[in-house]
Design a protein around this motif. Structure first.
Motif, short mmCIF file in Angstrom:
data_model
loop_
_atom_site.label_atom_id
_atom_site.label_comp_id
_atom_site.label_asym_id
_atom_site.label_seq_id
_atom_site.Cartn_x
_atom_site.Cartn_y
_atom_site.Cartn_z
N UNK A 36 0.84 -1.20 0.00
CA UNK A 36 0.00 0.00 0.00
C UNK A 36 0.87 1.25 0.00
N UNK A 37 0.71 2.08 -1.02
CA UNK A 37 1.47 3.33 -1.10
C UNK A 37 0.52 4.49 -0.90
N UNK A 38 1.07 5.65 -0.53
CA UNK A 38 0.24 6.82 -0.34
C UNK A 38 0.97 8.06 -0.84
N UNK A 39 0.20 9.08 -1.16
CA UNK A 39 0.80 10.37 -1.43
C UNK A 39 0.37 11.31 -0.32
N UNK A 40 1.11 12.38 -0.14
CA UNK A 40 0.79 13.35 0.90
C UNK A 40 0.13 14.58 0.29
N UNK A 41 -0.87 15.07 1.01
CA UNK A 41 -1.61 16.24 0.55
C UNK A 41 -0.65 17.42 0.36
N UNK A 42 0.18 17.66 1.38
CA UNK A 42 1.24 18.66 1.24
C UNK A 42 2.47 17.90 0.77
N UNK A 43 2.97 18.28 -0.38
CA UNK A 43 4.02 17.48 -1.03
C UNK A 43 5.27 17.40 -0.15
#
Lengths: 241, 345
Positions: A80-87
């Motif tokens: 499971x990977x994720x991105x962050x809202x604030x880069x």
């Protein structure tokens, strides 16, 4: 069986129920959109699922394996990977190095990592910035870098936190196309939080609406956007773009 | 593919990595420096050895605090472990300092492991982390000062041997062999630094320094790689402790574990350029001779500095002034500033 199952997930911060008994399931290859007003608990839910914070109650199951409260690096390794809202780029590295580290983290050999990273960068449409330092990159490029890094570990489930925010409409289109392609070609399961309704309508198989930490409703994009409770809580009285 | 790619960009070759260049410079440096003792008088050779010692210490500090982002204010802990392991084994047990060095390396790495796991377990960062490293060094200093096992505050003198011996790492005071050992250890330090950074582990350590949450989200076990970085750094620092002991033939708790030693590990990197391969070496070349230059100046001051005659501590004052100037004018250090200028061309 669902690839990702969330059951009764709850988390309070000093008495405030940020996420309250949230449950949902996502099938392999499906796209789930999560919407809700600011403060509805969307990002907190992501943090709970990805292991960045531990839930007070509830379970998260990935492909039949209980991953509730596991540390983030184990959850990432489980697929499971994720991105962050604030880069959050690695600031001392250029774009290529950022993605190369992610490819290495995904288990690639040191020899092939850079070539793989360059391939991902090209696919994401970041080639123009490949050798640039991350400092001073435009938001659109940083958002794509988040996506490129997350893809580099070859996830089965990808959690996207407002990957379109801050992009002008012309910049959104290629990202939307890419996300569709990830599902059709790579079979990646997507869960994404988004405020831009056009994107939610276009991508989602199913939409989950959060309000005050709770699930308000879940259904097809059409069902959800015509639900009067959703309109009241989120879209406003008169649904207009 | 819905995104538009630029054909020119797509075929662009990958940029060259800096590692082979760094390794080449290291090799050239080794070859160029080997004949140096033939050119230097004994006093200058002593300065050269001190420069090398500073460089080893600061290369070590830079691995943990520059590349690892874990600010150490207690590197003397690892230095002292190296010096004391060597001294104790040599004096009490009659063991060669080479073996003492190896033992010191292992103990220092284990000490860093304990320190890292404890400090990172409680998610200490920045100044709090630095204070913990200082506390660990002070703990060792107090323990050594009060422990009969290691001769309390008296410390150790290395017993003088009747003849020169590689096995006992002991030579005539002006022997070039001390220089060769110091040079060998510095080259080793540079190689460790370069090869570590190039490795998967080093790349993960850099990522974890830049953003530990983003690293963890990619599957990198952040604490493991931070602790590993500390262990590599500590192991290298311990070799400097052995070198110091064998060259100066004396160690006591304040020398070995005192914060002056920790500061000497920090300053060259800060002046030369933190988180750069060459910064610590350049900083050591600048700082190493300072003590001698100021000492000469104090012994025989020019007329306008008459008031300084016979006073001590000028080197510390100059250190301070130099540090302030560097931090204000060249915040990235000498090498960092030069590198930025080159790459901007």
């Amino acid at each position: 069986m669902s690839l990702l199952t969330v059951e009764g997930l709850s988390k309070s911060f000093k008495g405030l129920r940020a996420v309250d008994d949230v449950s949902f399931e996502v099938e392999q290859g499906a796209i789930l959109g999560i919407i809700g007003p600011n403060g509805a608990g969307k990002t907190t839910a992501f943090n709970l699922i990805a292991g960045a914070i531990k839930p007070d109650a509830g379970t998260v199951t990935l492909d039949g394996k209980d991953i509730t409260g596991h540390p983030p690096h184990k959850i990432a390794a489980a697929g499971m990977a994720r991105t962050f809202q604030l880069m959050r780029p690695f600031y001392s590295m250029d774009v290529l190095q950022n993605v190369t580290v992610a490819v290495l983290a995904g288990g690639a050999s040191e020899k092939s990592a850079r070539d793989q990273a360059a391939g991902i960068i090209e696919r994401i449409g970041l080639s123009q910035w490949r050798d640039s330092p991350t400092e001073g990159l435009p938001t659109a490029a940083l958002k794509r870098l988040e996506l490129a890094r997350a893809l580099a570990i070859k996830p089965r489930v990808l959690l996207l936190d407002e990957v379109l925010a801050g992009l002008v409409p012309a910049e959104r289109e290629p990202v939307l196309g890419l996300l569709e392609e990830l599902r059709t070609q790579d079979g990646v399961t997507l869960v994404f939080v988004e405020h831009i309704m056009a994107a939610v309508m276009r991508l989602s198989d199913s939409v989950l609406v959060l309000n005050l930490g709770q699930v308000l409703t879940q259904g097809s994009p059409q069902e959800v956007t015509s639900d009067p409770r959703v309109i009241e809580a989120y879209l406003g009285e008169e649904p207009s773009a | 593919m819905t995104t538009t790619t630029q054909p020119a960009a797509a075929t662009k070759a990958l940029p060259k990595l800096p590692w082979s260049r760094h390794l080449l410079v290291t090799a050239v440096l080794a070859v160029v420096l080997i004949p140096l003792p033939m050119l230097l008088d004994p006093a200058a050779e002593a300065v050269a050895i001190r420069v090398l010692l500073f460089a080893i210490m600061s290369i070590s500090w830079n691995i943990m605090s520059g590349f690892g982002g874990l600010f150490s204010f207690g590197h003397a802990a690892f230095f002292g472990i190296g010096a004391y392991s060597t001294a104790w084994l040599q004096v009490e047990k009659g063991v060669s300092p080479w073996i003492g060095m190896a033992v010191g390396v292992v103990i220092a790495a284990l000490f860093a492991l304990v320190m890292g796991v404890l400090a990172l377990r409680y998610k200490l960062k920045g100044a709090y982390f630095a204070l913990v490293t200082l506390a660990f060094a002070e703990m060792l200093r107090l323990w050594a000062t009060n422990s009969d096992l290691v001769n309390r505050a008296v410390g150790y003198h290395v017993p003088l041997r009747p003849e020169e011996s590689w096995w006992w790492m002991q030579f005539a005071p002006d022997s070039a062999n001390y220089f060769f050992i110091a040079l060998g250890l510095m080259i080793l330090g540079l190689l460790v630094s370069i090869l570590f950074l190039r490795s998967r582990a080093g790349q993960f350590a850099l990522a974890a320094r830049d953003d530990d949450e983003a690293s963890a989200a990619l599957g990198i076990p952040v604490v493991r790689y931070k602790v590993l970085t500390m262990m590599v750094s500590a192991a290298l620092m311990a070799t400097a402790g052995t070198l110091y002991l064998q060259y100066y033939l004396f160690i006591d708790p304040d020398l070995a574990f005192g914060s002056a030693m920790s500061i000497q590990a920090i300053l060259p990197a800060v002046i030369g350029g933190v988180a750069t391969i060459w910064g610590p070496v350049i900083g050591a070349v600048v700082l190493g001779p300072l003590t001698d230059i100021t000492a000469t100046l104090l012994r025989n001051p020019p007329p306008f500095l008459d008031f300084l005659a016979g006073r001590g501590g000028l080197d510390v004052v100059v250190y301070g002034i130099l540090l302030v100037i560097i931090i204000l004018v060249l915040p990235k250090g000498i090498y960092g500033a030069l590198r930025d200028r080159w790459s901007r061309r």
